[in-house]
Structures are given as structure tokens and as C-alpha cells.
Design a protein around this motif. Structure first.
Motif, short mmCIF file in Angstrom:
data_model
loop_
_atom_site.label_atom_id
_atom_site.label_comp_id
_atom_site.label_asym_id
_atom_site.label_seq_id
_atom_site.Cartn_x
_atom_site.Cartn_y
_atom_site.Cartn_z
N GLU A 195 0.85 -1.18 0.00
CA GLU A 195 0.00 0.00 0.00
C GLU A 195 0.90 1.24 0.00
OE1 GLU A 195 -3.89 -1.68 2.39
OE2 GLU A 195 -2.37 -0.59 3.52
N VAL A 196 0.87 2.00 -1.08
CA VAL A 196 1.60 3.25 -1.15
C VAL A 196 0.65 4.35 -0.66
CG1 VAL A 196 2.76 4.91 -2.65
CG2 VAL A 196 3.03 2.45 -3.05
N LEU A 197 0.99 4.94 0.47
CA LEU A 197 0.10 5.89 1.14
C LEU A 197 0.66 7.30 1.02
CD1 LEU A 197 -0.43 3.76 4.37
CD2 LEU A 197 -1.84 3.78 2.30
N PRO A 198 0.03 8.17 0.24
CA PRO A 198 0.52 9.54 0.11
C PRO A 198 0.50 10.27 1.46
CG PRO A 198 -1.03 9.03 -1.65
CD PRO A 198 -1.12 7.91 -0.65
N PHE A 199 1.58 10.94 1.77
CA PHE A 199 1.68 11.75 2.99
C PHE A 199 0.55 12.79 3.03
CE2 PHE A 199 3.11 15.98 4.43
CZ PHE A 199 3.23 15.74 5.79
N HIS A 200 0.04 13.01 4.24
CA HIS A 200 -0.97 14.06 4.44
C HIS A 200 -0.69 14.77 5.77
CE1 HIS A 200 -2.93 11.68 7.57
NE2 HIS A 200 -2.93 10.65 6.75
N THR A 221 1.68 17.44 -0.03
CA THR A 221 1.19 16.11 -0.37
C THR A 221 1.76 15.72 -1.73
OG1 THR A 221 -0.87 16.47 0.83
CG2 THR A 221 -0.90 14.77 -0.86
N PRO A 222 2.20 14.49 -1.92
CA PRO A 222 2.78 14.12 -3.21
C PRO A 222 1.74 14.19 -4.32
CG PRO A 222 2.46 12.18 -1.84
CD PRO A 222 2.21 13.36 -0.97
N GLY A 223 2.19 14.62 -5.50
CA GLY A 223 1.29 14.71 -6.63
C GLY A 223 0.96 13.34 -7.20
N ALA A 224 -0.09 13.30 -8.01
CA ALA A 224 -0.56 12.04 -8.59
C ALA A 224 0.52 11.39 -9.47
CB ALA A 224 -1.82 12.29 -9.41
N GLU A 225 1.31 12.20 -10.17
CA GLU A 225 2.33 11.65 -11.07
C GLU A 225 3.42 10.91 -10.29
OE1 GLU A 225 5.64 13.27 -14.27
OE2 GLU A 225 3.81 14.44 -13.95
N VAL A 226 3.89 11.52 -9.19
CA VAL A 226 4.92 10.88 -8.37
C VAL A 226 4.36 9.63 -7.69
CG1 VAL A 226 6.41 11.15 -6.36
CG2 VAL A 226 6.16 13.04 -7.98
N THR A 227 3.14 9.73 -7.20
CA THR A 227 2.53 8.59 -6.53
C THR A 227 2.40 7.41 -7.48
OG1 THR A 227 1.27 10.09 -5.07
CG2 THR A 227 0.50 7.81 -5.25
N GLU A 228 1.97 7.66 -8.70
CA GLU A 228 1.82 6.59 -9.67
C GLU A 228 3.18 6.03 -10.08
OE1 GLU A 228 0.30 3.70 -11.94
OE2 GLU A 228 -0.72 4.95 -10.46
N ARG A 229 4.19 6.90 -10.18
CA ARG A 229 5.54 6.41 -10.51
C ARG A 229 6.04 5.44 -9.46
NH1 ARG A 229 10.21 7.44 -7.50
NH2 ARG A 229 9.94 9.70 -7.62
#
Length: 242
Positions: A195-200, A221-229
Motif C-alpha cells: 500500500e503506497v500511502l501519500p503523505f498528508h 502532499t505528493p502529486g498524482a504523477e509521483v505517486t503513480e511512478r
């Protein structure tokens, strides 16, 4: 009968293990993660004393619902293995009641988890904060080694794992570190998913209420592009990602 320090409990769905869960938050944690969302669980004194019987009586109110909803009980914190005797007895009692059991841990105190405790644990939600030794220490105040040793032990024991990885910009988003972790995780047969959990910053209000500075208050908060990478880096190693 074991007595522990309990912060609170709650019901959740799809977050702390499969199905709807009774989630028990125990008090006390040896780490001080910069992004911790529950600073109110850091100290044993933050909780109230409770016996396993008392907790089981509360769980019993929801047992039929939890079973029907394909859920169970998750022990989190804080760090449950700081109170390993209490946690172990509670997991055993839950198993005897026919409930699915999950342990949410950093693995830093994995050596405290006896074989009996692991035998009563259906799933470990293992938080691997970083795969870089230096970053891990700066981010948590602890050492990475015990967590990796615990993951390897769980794999040998056949205890199912969900790996949790919090994606923090500037801290845990380096491609090389993520890829190294993905290789490590791919070598563990007992890992069902990552589970990759974006920081909040949702826990910031708790720091303010406690009179504590929130160390990552200016971290985005990390952007969608970095999260998907990052998710794709795990997928590239054959790991199921959520």
C-alpha cells in the motif's frame, strides 16, 4: 490475565485489513516518525489501563457484524509490540472467538513477537518507513535493520503481510530507494500487497492541541504523477499495489 494501556478503539472498513475491523489503538511507541498522525499515542501514560477481558467484552458487541462483513480485529497504536504480552493474549482470544486478526506494526520491536503471538496473527500490516538506512533514522529516530529482520522472519513463518509505505516528498520518493525496497519486497513470498500511502497533514491539529510542533508542516502532499511512478516501481517487480 494481561493488562495493557489502551488509547481508544474504532471501527473501520477497507483501511486496517480486510473487511470491517474493530481497531484497537494501544499506547506507547519507541519511534518518533516525523509524519506520525497519532502523536497522542506516543506515551504509555496517554492511555487508560484495560484488561484483555474488558477489550474482548467490547469486541463481542460487534463480533457477529465483523464476521458477516468479512472483517476482524486489528491491533495498532502506538506500537502494539511495546506491550507484547497484552497484544499476544488479545490476539489469542480473538482467534479463539473465530475472528480474523491483524497486527499493525513498524517491526522495530519485532524481536518481542514470540512464535505464539505470530501463530495467532493472520495478517501483519508492516510499515516500512524507508529503505535507506540514513533516511530511516532521520525520519523515525530508529534503525531499519529490525524491521527488515522481522519481515524476513514473517516470510519464513508464512505469516501474510501487507507492506505499508508512506510516500513523503523529499524523504521517501527517491527512485533508487523505492526500487531497492521493491526488490526486497518482491523476494518475500508472504507479501500479498503493498500500500503506497501519500503523505498528508491531517494529524497537524493533534500536534497543535498537544503543544507540539509538526515537523513536516511545510511538506506538500505528493502529486498524482509521483505517486503513480512509485506504485509502478513496485508493479515492475511483480508486486500487487494499492
Amino acid at each position: 490475565m494481561s493488562t495493557g494501556r489502551v488509547h481508544s478503539w474504532d471501527l473501520s472498513t477497507g483501511v486496517d485489513g480486510p473487511g470491517t475491523r474493530f481497531v484497537l489503538f494501544v499506547s506507547g511507541c519507541p519511534l518518533r516518525c516525523l509524519y506520525c498522525a497519532n502523536p497522542d499515542t506516543w506515551h504509555m501514560r496517554d492511555g487508560r489501563e484495560a484488561t484483555v477481558d474488558e477489550v474482548m467484552a467490547e469486541i463481542e458487541k460487534y463480533r457477529a457484524f465483523l464476521t458477516t462483513a468479512g472483517g476482524g480485529v486489528t491491533v495498532t497504536g502506538g506500537e502494539p509490540l511495546l506491550q507484547s504480552a497484552f497484544t499476544g493474549e488479545l490476539l489469542r482470544r480473538c482467534k479463539e472467538a473465530g475472528l480474523h486478526t491483524a497486527l499493525d506494526t513498524s517491526g522495530f520491536l519485532g524481536a518481542r513477537a514470540g512464535d505464539a503471538l505470530l501463530a495467532d496473527t493472520d495478517l501483519v500490516l508492516l510499515d516500512i518507513k524507508s529503505f535507506d538506512v540514513t533516511t530511516y533514522r532521520r525520519l523515525t529516530g530508529g534503525d531499519l535493520g529490525p524491521t527488515l529482520n522481522f519481515a524476513t522472519r514473517l516470510d519464513r513463518s508464512g505469516v501474510q503481510m501487507w507492506i505499508r509505505y508512506v510516500l513523503v516528498p523529499g524523504w521517501t520518493d527517491r527512485e533508487e530507494s523505492v526500487d531497492a525496497l521493491a526488490r526486497f519486497v518482491a523476494g518475500l513470498d508472504a507479501v500479498e500487497r503493498v500500500e503506497v500511502l501519500p503523505f498528508h497533514r491531517l494529524g497537524a491539529a493533534k500536534y497543535e492541541a498537544l503543544g507540539l510542533p509538526f515537523p513536516l508542516r511545510d511538506t506538500p502532499t505528493p502529486g498524482a504523477e509521483v505517486t503513480e511512478r512509485v506504485r509502478e516501481q513496485f508493479r515492475a517487480r511483480g508486486v500487487r499495489v494499492y
